[in-house]
Enzyme design. Structure first.
Site, mmCIF file in Angstrom:
data_model
loop_
_atom_site.group_PDB
_atom_site.id
_atom_site.type_symbol
_atom_site.label_atom_id
_atom_site.label_comp_id
_atom_site.label_asym_id
_atom_site.label_seq_id
_atom_site.Cartn_x
_atom_site.Cartn_y
_atom_site.Cartn_z
ATOM 1 N N HIS A 107 -3.944 -1.602 8.173
ATOM 2 C CA HIS A 107 -4.681 -1.864 6.923
ATOM 3 C C HIS A 107 -5.674 -0.745 6.595
ATOM 4 C CE1 HIS A 107 -3.015 -5.892 7.283
ATOM 5 N NE2 HIS A 107 -3.490 -6.194 6.100
ATOM 6 N N GLY A 108 -5.808 0.236 7.491
ATOM 7 C CA GLY A 108 -6.744 1.331 7.234
ATOM 8 C C GLY A 108 -8.160 0.802 7.019
ATOM 9 N N GLY A 109 -8.856 1.369 6.053
ATOM 10 C CA GLY A 109 -10.247 0.963 5.786
ATOM 11 C C GLY A 109 -10.351 -0.509 5.425
ATOM 12 N N GLN A 133 7.556 6.185 9.386
ATOM 13 C CA GLN A 133 8.088 5.712 10.668
ATOM 14 C C GLN A 133 6.962 5.272 11.623
ATOM 15 O OE1 GLN A 133 10.268 8.369 13.449
ATOM 16 N NE2 GLN A 133 12.033 7.067 12.997
ATOM 17 N N GLN A 176 -5.462 -1.304 12.111
ATOM 18 C CA GLN A 176 -5.100 0.104 11.904
ATOM 19 C C GLN A 176 -4.157 0.254 10.705
ATOM 20 O OE1 GLN A 176 -6.673 2.226 13.723
ATOM 21 N NE2 GLN A 176 -5.741 4.095 12.974
ATOM 22 N N ARG A 180 0.828 -1.205 0.000
ATOM 23 C CA ARG A 180 0.000 0.000 0.000
ATOM 24 C C ARG A 180 0.869 1.265 0.000
ATOM 25 N NH1 ARG A 180 -4.821 2.358 -1.171
ATOM 26 N NH2 ARG A 180 -5.391 3.935 0.362
ATOM 27 N N GLU A 222 -10.224 -20.548 29.408
ATOM 28 C CA GLU A 222 -9.157 -21.229 30.191
ATOM 29 C C GLU A 222 -8.727 -20.310 31.349
ATOM 30 O OE1 GLU A 222 -9.225 -23.909 28.401
ATOM 31 O OE2 GLU A 222 -7.841 -25.261 29.420
HETATM 32 C C1 LIG Z 1 -16.253 -19.643 23.177
HETATM 33 C C2 LIG Z 1 -16.103 -20.172 24.549
HETATM 34 C C3 LIG Z 1 -15.631 -21.448 24.748
HETATM 35 C C4 LIG Z 1 -15.492 -21.950 26.035
HETATM 36 N N1 LIG Z 1 -15.036 -23.218 26.182
HETATM 37 C C5 LIG Z 1 -14.973 -23.749 27.408
HETATM 38 C C6 LIG Z 1 -14.592 -25.105 27.588
HETATM 39 O O1 LIG Z 1 -14.292 -25.815 26.625
HETATM 40 N N2 LIG Z 1 -14.555 -25.622 28.848
HETATM 41 C C7 LIG Z 1 -14.875 -24.850 29.924
HETATM 42 O O2 LIG Z 1 -14.847 -25.346 31.048
HETATM 43 N N3 LIG Z 1 -15.236 -23.559 29.786
HETATM 44 C C8 LIG Z 1 -15.296 -22.991 28.556
HETATM 45 N N4 LIG Z 1 -15.679 -21.684 28.411
HETATM 46 C C9 LIG Z 1 -15.994 -20.906 29.617
HETATM 47 C C10 LIG Z 1 -14.887 -19.923 29.932
HETATM 48 O O3 LIG Z 1 -13.735 -20.627 30.408
HETATM 49 C C11 LIG Z 1 -15.416 -18.908 30.964
HETATM 50 O O4 LIG Z 1 -16.366 -18.084 30.284
HETATM 51 C C12 LIG Z 1 -14.291 -18.043 31.505
HETATM 52 O O5 LIG Z 1 -13.418 -18.802 32.317
HETATM 53 C C13 LIG Z 1 -14.817 -16.873 32.358
HETATM 54 O O6 LIG Z 1 -15.750 -17.330 33.301
HETATM 55 P P1 LIG Z 1 -17.164 -16.627 33.383
HETATM 56 O O7 LIG Z 1 -17.718 -16.501 32.003
HETATM 57 O O8 LIG Z 1 -17.958 -17.371 34.387
HETATM 58 O O9 LIG Z 1 -16.829 -15.160 33.871
HETATM 59 P P2 LIG Z 1 -17.040 -14.591 35.340
HETATM 60 O O10 LIG Z 1 -16.352 -15.471 36.330
HETATM 61 O O11 LIG Z 1 -18.486 -14.277 35.525
HETATM 62 O O12 LIG Z 1 -16.204 -13.249 35.219
HETATM 63 C C14 LIG Z 1 -16.746 -12.008 34.769
HETATM 64 C C15 LIG Z 1 -15.668 -10.943 34.937
HETATM 65 O O13 LIG Z 1 -15.307 -10.825 36.333
HETATM 66 C C16 LIG Z 1 -13.927 -11.074 36.517
HETATM 67 N N5 LIG Z 1 -13.712 -11.796 37.764
HETATM 68 C C17 LIG Z 1 -14.359 -12.907 38.208
HETATM 69 N N6 LIG Z 1 -13.866 -13.300 39.388
HETATM 70 C C18 LIG Z 1 -12.881 -12.412 39.715
HETATM 71 C C19 LIG Z 1 -11.985 -12.283 40.814
HETATM 72 N N7 LIG Z 1 -11.980 -13.159 41.834
HETATM 73 N N8 LIG Z 1 -11.120 -11.253 40.818
HETATM 74 C C20 LIG Z 1 -11.096 -10.375 39.782
HETATM 75 N N9 LIG Z 1 -11.916 -10.443 38.708
HETATM 76 C C21 LIG Z 1 -12.780 -11.458 38.669
HETATM 77 C C22 LIG Z 1 -13.508 -11.910 35.303
HETATM 78 O O14 LIG Z 1 -12.129 -11.804 35.058
HETATM 79 C C23 LIG Z 1 -14.371 -11.286 34.216
HETATM 80 O O15 LIG Z 1 -13.746 -10.117 33.757
HETATM 81 C C24 LIG Z 1 -15.816 -21.154 27.144
HETATM 82 C C25 LIG Z 1 -16.295 -19.858 26.952
HETATM 83 C C26 LIG Z 1 -16.433 -19.363 25.672
HETATM 84 C C27 LIG Z 1 -16.931 -17.947 25.489
#
Ligand SMILES: Cc1cc2nc3c(=O)[nH]c(=O)nc-3n(C[C@H](O)[C@H](O)[C@H](O)COP(=O)(O)OP(=O)(O)OC[C@H]3O[C@@H](n4cnc5c(N)ncnc54)[C@H](O)[C@@H]3O)c2cc1C
Length: 186
Positions: free
Chosen positions: A144-146, A85, A142, A74, A169
């Protein structure tokens, strides 16, 4: 199985909730001894975190590759945007952070291979690599712009895919709890 979730990213992988109603599992079907489950789940998560860190690293590396290529194609103001830069600095930051994330992934994987405790290393790798994935993909859009905003150039997909690596996880906040608790051990 419940309905398929309509997700922001990783749309190539289907996600459904599972509902269990009135399920009774006989004692003889239990895996392990009483109280074994939590530790086992935590150990599984530790290993999984290296996997998610590596996924994040791959997404970030892809964002850098696309950006390097596009910035040499680009042109603006009479030269390739790579010659500005401001763009070079973005690419340099991305490359540096990606290398640092790679080192953390290797460290965690190496500790696991050696049979040593890798709890902290896996949490650090996931925490950092997922931030690098988010950072690099936003910068890639960013650069890649638009075109970054349209599907044809792929980087918008990487940006959407990156977000989940900060969530599943164990969220980034949970990784910080794991790391800070581990600091007390030594
Ligand atoms: C596409 C997808 C695939 C998934 N696959 C799997 C899977 O294969 N197996 C599985 O077991 N799970 C799976 N999950 C679940 C996923 O691991 C959880 O959504 C994730 O760990 C967050 O837990 P929660 O959604 O209950 O968030 P919550 O625990 O409700 O957290 C909400 C917010 O509060 C914060 N929070 C919570 N507790 C605290 C604390 N003590 N201190 C500070 N901040 C905190 C969190 O960081 C977050 O920002 C999947 C989720 C998605 C979206």
């Amino acid at each position: 199985m419940e309905k398929k979730e309509n997700k922001l990213g990783i749309r190539g992988s289907d996600t459904h909730s599972l509902m269990f109603n009135n399920v009774k599992v006989p004692k003889e079907n239990r895996i392990g001894e009483n109280g074994f489950g939590f530790n086992f789940a935590m150990k599984t998560l530790n290993g999984g975190r290296i996997g998610i860190a590596s996924q994040a690293l791959g997404i970030a590396s892809g964002a850098l590759e696309f950006s390097l290529k596009y910035s040499q194609e680009r042109k603006s103001f009479g030269k390739e945007i790579f010659q500005h830069q401001a763009i070079q600095f973005k690419l340099a930051e991305m490359a540096t952070k990606i290398d640092a994330a790679r080192m953390l992934c290797f460290k965690a994987a190496n500790l696991k291979d050696q049979g040593q405790d890798y709890t902290r290393a896996a949490a650090m790798a996931k925490l950092y690599a997922s931030d690098v994935a988010m950072y690099s993909t936003v910068e890639a859009v960013q650069i890649h712009g638009g075109y970054g905003f349209v599907k044809e150039f792929h980087v918008e997909r990487l940006m959407r895919d990156a977000k989940i690596t900060q969530i599943y996880e164990g969220t980034s906040e949970i990784q910080k709890i794991v790391i800070s608790r581990d600091l007390l051990k030594n």
